[in-house]
Design a protein around this motif. Structure first.
Motif, PDB file in Angstrom:
ATOM      1  N   ILE A  40      30.113  34.262  74.113  1.00 52.28           N
ATOM      2  CA  ILE A  40      30.319  35.319  73.102  1.00 52.28           C
ATOM      3  C   ILE A  40      30.683  34.634  71.785  1.00 52.28           C
ATOM      4  N   LEU A  41      29.935  34.923  70.739  1.00 54.40           N
ATOM      5  CA  LEU A  41      30.172  34.267  69.453  1.00 54.40           C
ATOM      6  C   LEU A  41      31.168  35.044  68.588  1.00 54.40           C
ATOM      7  N   LYS A  42      31.103  36.352  68.684  1.00 52.76           N
ATOM      8  CA  LYS A  42      32.004  37.159  67.871  1.00 52.76           C
ATOM      9  C   LYS A  42      32.197  38.520  68.528  1.00 52.76           C
ATOM     10  N   LYS A  43      33.426  38.984  68.499  1.00 48.96           N
ATOM     11  CA  LYS A  43      33.684  40.326  69.037  1.00 48.96           C
ATOM     12  C   LYS A  43      33.767  41.310  67.884  1.00 48.96           C
ATOM     13  N   TYR A  44      32.984  42.381  68.013  1.00 47.10           N
ATOM     14  CA  TYR A  44      32.997  43.406  66.974  1.00 47.10           C
ATOM     15  C   TYR A  44      33.828  44.619  67.390  1.00 47.10           C
TER      16      TYR A  44
ATOM     17  N   ASP B 134      36.977  47.753  73.792  1.00 41.25           N
ATOM     18  CA  ASP B 134      37.583  48.965  74.363  1.00 41.25           C
ATOM     19  C   ASP B 134      37.579  50.135  73.385  1.00 41.25           C
ATOM     20  N   GLY B 135      36.481  50.290  72.677  1.00 39.53           N
ATOM     21  CA  GLY B 135      36.381  51.423  71.750  1.00 39.53           C
ATOM     22  C   GLY B 135      37.043  51.184  70.405  1.00 39.53           C
ATOM     23  N   GLU B 136      37.708  50.019  70.227  1.00 42.22           N
ATOM     24  CA  GLU B 136      38.363  49.729  68.953  1.00 42.22           C
ATOM     25  C   GLU B 136      37.525  48.736  68.158  1.00 42.22           C
ATOM     26  N   ILE B 137      37.288  49.049  66.888  1.00 41.65           N
ATOM     27  CA  ILE B 137      36.571  48.124  66.017  1.00 41.65           C
ATOM     28  C   ILE B 137      37.555  47.058  65.554  1.00 41.65           C
ATOM     29  N   LEU B 138      37.190  45.766  65.762  1.00 39.89           N
ATOM     30  CA  LEU B 138      38.158  44.706  65.509  1.00 39.89           C
ATOM     31  C   LEU B 138      38.391  44.429  64.029  1.00 39.89           C
ATOM     32  N   GLU B 139      37.325  44.434  63.250  1.00 45.29           N
ATOM     33  CA  GLU B 139      37.502  44.162  61.826  1.00 45.29           C
ATOM     34  C   GLU B 139      36.948  45.303  61.006  1.00 45.29           C
ATOM     35  N   GLY B 140      37.406  45.376  59.779  1.00 45.72           N
ATOM     36  CA  GLY B 140      36.819  46.342  58.846  1.00 45.72           C
ATOM     37  C   GLY B 140      37.237  47.768  59.092  1.00 45.72           C
ATOM     38  N   GLY B 141      38.284  47.992  59.898  1.00 41.86           N
ATOM     39  CA  GLY B 141      38.829  49.330  60.051  1.00 41.86           C
ATOM     40  C   GLY B 141      39.470  49.737  58.732  1.00 41.86           C
ATOM     41  N   GLU B 142      38.792  50.587  57.968  1.00 41.65           N
ATOM     42  CA  GLU B 142      39.261  50.816  56.598  1.00 41.65           C
ATOM     43  C   GLU B 142      40.083  52.079  56.438  1.00 41.65           C
ATOM     44  N   GLY B 143      40.252  52.810  57.525  1.00 44.50           N
ATOM     45  CA  GLY B 143      41.069  54.007  57.410  1.00 44.50           C
ATOM     46  C   GLY B 143      40.348  55.141  56.718  1.00 44.50           C
ATOM     47  N   VAL B 144      41.042  56.255  56.612  1.00 47.85           N
ATOM     48  CA  VAL B 144      40.429  57.453  56.061  1.00 47.85           C
ATOM     49  C   VAL B 144      40.622  57.480  54.554  1.00 47.85           C
ATOM     50  N   LYS B 145      39.572  57.791  53.841  1.00 48.54           N
ATOM     51  CA  LYS B 145      39.684  57.830  52.389  1.00 48.54           C
ATOM     52  C   LYS B 145      39.720  59.277  51.918  1.00 48.54           C
ATOM     53  N   ARG B 146      40.859  59.922  52.136  1.00 49.37           N
ATOM     54  CA  ARG B 146      40.967  61.315  51.717  1.00 49.37           C
ATOM     55  C   ARG B 146      41.860  61.415  50.499  1.00 49.37           C
ATOM     56  N   LEU B 147      41.626  62.415  49.686  1.00 55.04           N
ATOM     57  CA  LEU B 147      42.581  62.725  48.638  1.00 55.04           C
ATOM     58  C   LEU B 147      43.822  63.286  49.327  1.00 55.04           C
ATOM     59  N   PRO B 148      45.008  63.013  48.746  1.00 54.48           N
ATOM     60  CA  PRO B 148      46.229  63.437  49.449  1.00 54.48           C
ATOM     61  C   PRO B 148      46.437  64.950  49.496  1.00 54.48           C
ATOM     62  N   VAL B 149      45.901  65.674  48.517  1.00 52.33           N
ATOM     63  CA  VAL B 149      46.032  67.135  48.540  1.00 52.33           C
ATOM     64  C   VAL B 149      44.689  67.764  48.218  1.00 52.33           C
TER      65      VAL B 149
END
Lengths: 159, 399
Positions: free
Chosen positions: A135-139, A142-157
């Motif tokens: 295996i060269l790289k894990k992306y 177990d359903g979790e993305i290892l890198e680049g999890g950028e979160g939700v980009k919502r306006l706060p209100v």
């Protein structure tokens, strides 16, 4: 039952009290359900998914395709057992297609895995051949993305 | 002689249309500006899912771009999408709408609402709606030249509008009833029985009903009744729905209207001159959303339900009375124990504990004394917000 285990599968650290709130089931029933699921081995274990590379820990993984000769009466089960009892074999699956068993092998170094495959796995009597893919790289694990999890980009209100 | 350049023109309020001037500024906007100046805030103030659009939907849209789908579509929306929607309404509710002239793809439900009001209202026509309600309802009626007539709903009544409350407000000028259940901001739903009584009223007084059912997929432990399925209601219902909430597709801006062809024809007339068509990329995404099975939607609903139970119990545990919301993703607790106004409470809470909620008064005067708390928020954030709110209530409980 399903509701309770689904909540637990998302977060194994939830307390019975929390699960009780989330599912509208009594704490006693939550505890009973979990106990039963553990006893039935519906719950196999509670684990933590860790990205060891973040800690600078070297860990090498390989997917080993194994072609075997099935045996009378037991089919693939007995050879699978011979393989899955090795602690290096972290997951073992019977697969359709050009090979029979898919074995996920973990080790500290490539050398360690090479030794395991060549000295333990390949020489087994029923094993006809192996193909080892390091295996060269894990992306995703177990359903979790290892890198680049950028979160939700919502306006706060928002309305 | 006028001087060259436009910088010397003095603009005043009189340059702005009277109708627009008469509409109060959004209570949410004001709050937003305040919020952006503070760090480390947990926000329960959002009005959208915290899931990203399921990947298969995004991927289909990306593929359509690669394939060169970048043009206008038919005014009414892509025929494939309308056909798929027609099938969807049939299989989900047993409703038949002709995809050719009874379905219109809009830019979100917001546009559908605006079109519906402009298509049906003459100056001075009245539209009956609950209070509190979604911020755009009264404005959409006023902007179309009509007059919103608001029916107070209360916590004691689970924020449900009833036929008995509507009837005395019906006048010669009443044109329609506007319903939005499951409700933003309260999370209230209407049962089939209650809806049936309202439907009877609509039929008796020959009224239209505009039914915004964008939260229809997000209900917990109850069935959502689509108004148009009630006997005799398909003809007089303007059904508005969209993809934003069920499929976590708020930013794609795709909604639809389904109704009798007279009404859809009238709405299409306005739509073709003002919007031309909904964006094709969003329509492509919507098509994929409908074609796929609903397992991801169902998983999201189960996830909201877990968080719903946590926030409702949490709010009650810190001493706020909170009726049980059965739809959407909002809890609407009462803050009467503090004696503060909603706005005062929300502002103080933001400064003192860095938790953002929306004052209930932003949704009408009957929302005064309440807060809208969105639970489409990560569970650890909900739990932390509840802790902070608990401390806040302890300090500010009316002596």
């Amino acid at each position: 039952m399903k509701k309770i285990l689904e909540a637990l599968e998302k977060d194994a650290r939830l307390t019975p009290e929390q699960i009780s709130t989330m599912t509208g089931t009594s704490v006693a029933d939550v505890k009973k359900t979990i106990k039963k699921a553990e006893a039935d081995r519906a719950i196999l274990k509670y684990k933590t998914v860790i990205d060891w590379s973040k800690l600078g820990e070297e860990q090498v993984w390989a997917l080993v395709e194994v072609k075997v000769v099935p045996q009378r009466n037991v089919g693939f089960d007995s050879i699978a057992e011979r393989i899955y009892r090795f602690h290096e074999a972290r997951s073992v699956y019977l697969a359709s297609g050009t090979y029979d068993l898919a074995v996920l092998v973990a080790g500290k170094t490539m050398q360690e895995i090479a030794v395991f495959v060549s000295e333990k796995l390949a020489p087994l009597e029923a094993v006809q051949g192996t193909v080892t893919h390091f295996i060269l790289k894990k992306y995703k694990e177990d359903g979790e993305i290892l890198e680049g999890g950028e979160g939700v980009k919502r306006l706060p209100v928002t309305p | 002689m006028s001087k060259s350049g436009s910088s010397h023109i003095k603009l005043s309020q009189s340059h702005i249309s009277e109708i627009v001037r008469a509409i109060p500024p959004s209570g949410i906007r004001k709050f937003f500006d305040l919020l952006s100046s503070i760090e480390g805030v947990i926000s329960l103030g959002v009005g959208e899912p915290d899931f990203v659009t399921p990947w298969h939907i995004c991927e289909a849209a990306i593929y359509s771009l690669e394939k060169g789908y970048t043009m206008y579509t038919s005014n009414k929306g892509m025929p494939e999408l309308r056909a798929e929607l027609s099938g969807h309404l049939e299989s989900r509710f047993g409703l038949t709408y002709d995809s050719e002239d009874e379905i219109l793809i809009t830019v979100g439900v917001s546009e559908g609402l605006d079109l519906a009001m402009r298509a049906i209202l003459n100056p001075g026509d009245e539209v009956i709606m609950p209070n509190p309600c979604y911020v755009a309802y009264p404005a959409s009626v006023s902007l179309a030249g009509g007059a919103p007539v608001q029916v107070p709903t209360t916590e004691e009544n689970n924020f449900e509008i009833t036929a008995a409350d509507i009837e005395p407000r019906i006048t010669q000028k009443t044109k329609a009833i506007l319903l939005g259940y499951p409700c933003n901001p309260t999370g209230a739903v209407l049962s089939k029985e209650e809806l049936t009584q309202i439907a009877e009223l609509a039929k008796r007084y020959n009224l239209l009903v505009v039914s915004d059912e964008v939260y229809g997929r997000l209900v917990y432990g109850v069935e959502h009744t689509c108004l148009a399925t009630l006997p005799g209601m398909r003809e007089r219902t303007i059904l508005l729905n969209g993809f934003s909430k069920a499929y976590a597709m708020t930013g794609w801006r795709i909604g639809y209207a389904a109704s009798d062809k007279e009404i859809i024809g009238a709405m299409t007339k306005i739509h073709q001159y003002t919007m031309l068509c909904a964006p094709i990329m969003g329509q492509m995404a919507a098509l994929e959303a409908l074609k796929a099975n609903d397992s991801e939607v169902d998983a999201m609903v189960r996830d909201y339900d877990r968080r719903r139970r946590v926030i409702v119990k949490g709010l009650r545990d810190i001493g706020l009375s909170c009726f049980e919301p059965r739809g959407a993703f909002y809890a609407f607790p009462s803050i009467k124990v503090t004696g503060m106004t909603s706005e005062e409470f929300a502002e103080k809470l933001l400064w003192e504990e860095k938790v953002a909620v929306v004052p209930g008064s932003a949704f009408g005067q009957c929302g005064e004394g309440y807060l809208r708390c969105c639970y489409a928020t990560a569970l650890p954030d909900i739990e932390e917000a509840l802790k902070r709110m608990g401390r806040f209530i302890e300090r500010h409980r009316k002596k």
